[in-house]
Design a protein around this motif. Structure first.
Motif, PDB file in Angstrom:
ATOM      1  N   ILE A  69       1.020  -1.275   0.105  1.00 53.04           N
ATOM      2  CA  ILE A  69      -0.123  -0.053  -0.259  1.00 53.04           C
ATOM      3  C   ILE A  69       1.053   1.129  -0.090  1.00 53.04           C
ATOM      4  N   ALA A  70       2.254   0.955   1.195  1.00 55.55           N
ATOM      5  CA  ALA A  70       2.637   2.128   1.061  1.00 55.55           C
ATOM      6  C   ALA A  70       3.415   3.024  -0.250  1.00 55.55           C
ATOM      7  N   SER A  71       4.067   1.812  -0.906  1.00 57.63           N
ATOM      8  CA  SER A  71       4.967   1.810  -2.098  1.00 57.63           C
ATOM      9  C   SER A  71       3.754   2.147  -3.740  1.00 57.63           C
ATOM     10  N   LYS A  72       2.568   1.267  -3.129  1.00 59.75           N
ATOM     11  CA  LYS A  72       1.411   1.594  -4.418  1.00 59.75           C
ATOM     12  C   LYS A  72       1.619   4.036  -4.280  1.00 59.75           C
ATOM     13  N   MET A  73       0.877   4.158  -3.299  1.00 64.43           N
ATOM     14  CA  MET A  73       0.627   5.335  -2.752  1.00 64.43           C
ATOM     15  C   MET A  73       2.400   6.421  -2.766  1.00 64.43           C
ATOM     16  N   ILE A  74       3.441   5.879  -3.378  1.00 62.80           N
ATOM     17  CA  ILE A  74       4.351   6.716  -3.262  1.00 62.80           C
ATOM     18  C   ILE A  74       4.739   6.727  -4.434  1.00 62.80           C
ATOM     19  N   GLN A  75       4.829   5.403  -5.471  1.00 60.30           N
ATOM     20  CA  GLN A  75       4.686   5.368  -6.774  1.00 60.30           C
ATOM     21  C   GLN A  75       3.618   6.359  -7.752  1.00 60.30           C
ATOM     22  N   SER A  76       2.650   6.210  -7.061  1.00 57.01           N
ATOM     23  CA  SER A  76       1.572   6.923  -7.922  1.00 57.01           C
ATOM     24  C   SER A  76       1.567   8.246  -7.898  1.00 57.01           C
ATOM     25  N   GLY A  77       2.688   9.633  -6.811  1.00 55.70           N
ATOM     26  CA  GLY A  77       2.985  10.472  -6.901  1.00 55.70           C
ATOM     27  C   GLY A  77       1.994  11.473  -5.826  1.00 55.70           C
ATOM     28  N   GLN A  78       1.704  10.607  -5.017  1.00 50.88           N
ATOM     29  CA  GLN A  78       0.815  11.467  -4.342  1.00 50.88           C
ATOM     30  C   GLN A  78       1.502  11.633  -2.934  1.00 50.88           C
ATOM     31  N   PHE A  79       3.097  11.545  -3.054  1.00 56.41           N
ATOM     32  CA  PHE A  79       3.401  12.787  -2.114  1.00 56.41           C
ATOM     33  C   PHE A  79       4.545  13.150  -2.616  1.00 56.41           C
ATOM     34  N   ALA A  80       4.954  13.301  -3.451  1.00 53.16           N
ATOM     35  CA  ALA A  80       5.844  14.230  -4.658  1.00 53.16           C
ATOM     36  C   ALA A  80       6.309  15.943  -4.131  1.00 53.16           C
ATOM     37  N   MET A  81       4.514  16.165  -3.562  1.00 55.77           N
ATOM     38  CA  MET A  81       5.166  17.562  -2.799  1.00 55.77           C
ATOM     39  C   MET A  81       5.658  17.647  -1.545  1.00 55.77           C
ATOM     40  N   SER A  82       5.887  16.462  -0.114  1.00 53.92           N
ATOM     41  CA  SER A  82       6.037  16.316   0.554  1.00 53.92           C
ATOM     42  C   SER A  82       7.576  15.918   0.778  1.00 53.92           C
ATOM     43  N   GLY A  83       8.363  15.897  -0.534  1.00 55.43           N
ATOM     44  CA  GLY A  83       9.722  15.204  -0.308  1.00 55.43           C
ATOM     45  C   GLY A  83      10.337  14.284  -0.468  1.00 55.43           C
ATOM     46  N   LYS A  84      11.622  13.664  -0.299  1.00 51.53           N
ATOM     47  CA  LYS A  84      12.068  13.018  -1.307  1.00 51.53           C
ATOM     48  C   LYS A  84      11.907  11.474  -0.228  1.00 51.53           C
ATOM     49  N   ILE A  85      10.915  10.850  -0.452  1.00 53.42           N
ATOM     50  CA  ILE A  85      10.356   9.272  -0.040  1.00 53.42           C
ATOM     51  C   ILE A  85      11.288   8.542  -0.620  1.00 53.42           C
ATOM     52  N   ALA A  86      11.231   7.277  -0.065  1.00 52.76           N
ATOM     53  CA  ALA A  86      13.017   6.374  -0.644  1.00 52.76           C
ATOM     54  C   ALA A  86      12.018   4.500  -0.289  1.00 52.76           C
ATOM     55  N   TYR A  87      11.914   4.204  -1.415  1.00 55.96           N
ATOM     56  CA  TYR A  87      11.883   2.785  -1.637  1.00 55.96           C
ATOM     57  C   TYR A  87      12.144   1.661  -2.015  1.00 55.96           C
ATOM     58  N   PRO A  88      11.860   0.933  -2.788  1.00 51.99           N
ATOM     59  CA  PRO A  88      12.540  -0.170  -2.980  1.00 51.99           C
ATOM     60  C   PRO A  88      11.840   0.158  -4.204  1.00 51.99           C
ATOM     61  N   CYS A  89      13.243  -0.372  -5.531  1.00 47.33           N
ATOM     62  CA  CYS A  89      13.477  -1.029  -6.134  1.00 47.33           C
ATOM     63  C   CYS A  89      12.575  -2.474  -5.882  1.00 47.33           C
ATOM     64  N   SER A  90      11.697  -2.219  -8.177  1.00 49.99           N
ATOM     65  CA  SER A  90      10.087  -3.424  -7.854  1.00 49.99           C
ATOM     66  C   SER A  90      11.627  -4.889  -7.944  1.00 49.99           C
ATOM     67  N   ARG A  91      13.033  -4.549  -9.013  1.00 46.99           N
ATOM     68  CA  ARG A  91      13.596  -5.327  -9.159  1.00 46.99           C
ATOM     69  C   ARG A  91      14.609  -6.214  -8.320  1.00 46.99           C
ATOM     70  N   CYS A  92      15.323  -5.452  -7.646  1.00 40.26           N
ATOM     71  CA  CYS A  92      16.527  -5.615  -6.486  1.00 40.26           C
ATOM     72  C   CYS A  92      16.452  -5.182  -5.173  1.00 40.26           C
ATOM     73  N   GLY A  93      15.629  -3.688  -4.983  1.00 41.20           N
ATOM     74  CA  GLY A  93      15.053  -3.580  -3.873  1.00 41.20           C
ATOM     75  C   GLY A  93      16.275  -2.405  -3.128  1.00 41.20           C
ATOM     76  N   LYS A  94      17.014  -2.493  -4.409  1.00 46.02           N
ATOM     77  CA  LYS A  94      17.609  -0.551  -3.963  1.00 46.02           C
ATOM     78  C   LYS A  94      16.616   0.254  -3.587  1.00 46.02           C
TER      79      LYS A  94
END
Length: 150
Positions: A69-94
């Motif tokens: 749920i958190a990743s879906k919200m971040i990737q959809s851009g819901q927090f683009a104006m809130s700062g930089k939020i780091a989340y894992p790459c879908s392939r390697c986890g970086k």
């Protein structure tokens, strides 16, 4: 006599989260799971507003919300104006800040796609010139070649 049906008519489905049967009118889950999802979204939104430079791991630890749920919200851009939020790459986890893949995984996916297209064009050219297809030109073996196996 024709019967007309509304496009918004509910359809009986099994909830993808809990498996219970429900009438889907567009929410994608039963009412109980949908409400829980909305509660998680609200908790995540409140946490990110209070902690603008957090990671997806921080969000999961502090709110108890599932990573999906958190990743879906971040990737959809819901927090683009809130700062930089780091989340894992879908392939390697970086940890990344934008997109679905990190730059190295994105290059690997693009290269694999380009190789697949090149192999498909070669196979098509050989087929059109009348040459017999060899075993290495079949679709299954193209996948093996992309994975680095011969």
């Amino acid at each position: 006599m024709k019967t007309y049906y509304s496009k918004n008519r509910p359809v009986l489905k099994n909830c993808p989260i809990c498996g219970k049967l429900y009438a889907d009118a567009g929410s994608g889950a039963c009412q109980k799971c949908y409400d829980a999802y909305r509660n998680y979204e609200e908790e995540i939104r409140n946490f990110v507003e209070a902690n603008p430079n957090c990671t997806a791991g921080d969000i999961v630890k502090k709110t108890g919300a599932p990573l999906a749920i958190a990743s879906k919200m971040i990737q959809s851009g819901q927090f683009a104006m809130s700062g930089k939020i780091a989340y894992p790459c879908s392939r390697c986890g970086k940890l990344i800040n934008t997109g679905v893949y990190c730059s190295s995984c994105q290059q690997a996916v693009q290269q694999a796609t380009a190789n697949a297209n090149r192999l498909a064009q070669e196979a098509r050219r050989k087929y059109l010139t009348g040459k017999k297809k060899s075993e290495k030109e079949s679709g299954l073996n193209i996948i093996k070649l992309l994975r680095g196996k011969k």
